[in-house]
Design a protein around this motif. Structure first.
Motif, mmCIF file in Angstrom:
data_model
loop_
_atom_site.group_PDB
_atom_site.id
_atom_site.type_symbol
_atom_site.label_atom_id
_atom_site.label_comp_id
_atom_site.label_asym_id
_atom_site.label_seq_id
_atom_site.Cartn_x
_atom_site.Cartn_y
_atom_site.Cartn_z
ATOM 1 N N LYS A 144 0.856 -1.184 0.000
ATOM 2 C CA LYS A 144 0.000 0.000 0.000
ATOM 3 C C LYS A 144 0.887 1.227 0.000
ATOM 4 C CE LYS A 144 -3.631 -2.168 2.722
ATOM 5 N NZ LYS A 144 -4.372 -2.147 3.982
ATOM 6 N N ALA A 145 0.331 2.342 -0.460
ATOM 7 C CA ALA A 145 1.065 3.606 -0.427
ATOM 8 C C ALA A 145 0.085 4.750 -0.228
ATOM 9 C CB ALA A 145 1.854 3.797 -1.717
ATOM 10 N N THR A 146 0.567 5.792 0.432
ATOM 11 C CA THR A 146 -0.197 7.022 0.595
ATOM 12 C C THR A 146 0.446 8.075 -0.293
ATOM 13 O OG1 THR A 146 -0.763 6.450 2.864
ATOM 14 C CG2 THR A 146 -0.979 8.767 2.246
ATOM 15 N N ILE A 147 -0.368 8.708 -1.119
ATOM 16 C CA ILE A 147 0.090 9.746 -2.041
ATOM 17 C C ILE A 147 -0.443 11.079 -1.517
ATOM 18 C CG2 ILE A 147 0.058 10.574 -4.420
ATOM 19 C CD1 ILE A 147 -0.857 7.618 -5.147
ATOM 20 N N ARG A 148 0.466 12.019 -1.277
ATOM 21 C CA ARG A 148 0.065 13.357 -0.834
ATOM 22 C C ARG A 148 0.445 14.358 -1.916
ATOM 23 N NH1 ARG A 148 1.666 10.734 3.586
ATOM 24 N NH2 ARG A 148 0.282 10.714 5.381
#
Length: 169
Positions: A85-89
């Motif tokens: 999973k990854a969080t993109i800001r």
């Protein structure tokens, strides 16, 4: 970067042992993602928007998303420990990238309300279905997929190389 709402259907393809992934719309090449395997960096273009992805850190992996023309920070990507999973800001917006099946052949990007981009395929080719015209977000998802496949390849080589060398002796 274009952020108007529309349904977009794209395809990507990448040759075996090639570092460039081509992005097509109706058989016309509209973009590409070129990886540098040794540094895990990549440069991308989609509909004329030029960006680069620059990893930072080793134990807590983060990737910076840079506008190549203006040399300004557009956002960043934070990976979970297992790279699933990854969080993109991007500015004040937060998106999540994740696997959608256990075979790791389907992925998606979503915000707090809806899924914005669907991806399906393998390390060599696939399809993109986007309900947003955000080229940056679409290209970031493709970068994440390619980054995942690079990581898998490195792990497989590291796991299989000792076995191969043992067989040779």
């Amino acid at each position: 970067f274009n952020t108007q709402d529309m349904e977009t259907q794209l395809n990507w393809k990448k040759g075996f042992f090639k570092s460039t992934c081509e992005i097509h719309s109706r058989e016309k090449m509209i973009g590409k993602l070129k990886e540098n395997i040794w540094s895990n960096t990549a440069t991308g273009e989609l509909n004329g928007n030029l960006i680069s992805f620059r990893p930072k850190g080793f134990t807590k992996q983060k990737t910076l998303i840079i506008d190549t023309v203006k040399n300004e920070l557009l956002g960043e990507i934070d990976f979970n420990a297992f790279m699933t999973k990854a969080t993109i800001r991007m500015g004040d917006k937060v998106f999540k990238w994740k696997y959608d099946n256990w075979l790791n052949t389907k992925w998606s990007i979503h915000d707090s309300e809806e899924t914005l981009v669907h991806y399906s395929g393998s390390s060599l080719k696939g399809k993109i279905s986007a309900s947003t015209g955000d080229n940056l977000l679409t290209l970031t998802g493709l970068y994440l997929i390619n980054y995942y496949w690079q990581t898998v390849a490195v792990v497989l080589v590291a796991a299989l190389l000792p076995i191969y060398l043992a067989i040779l002796q």
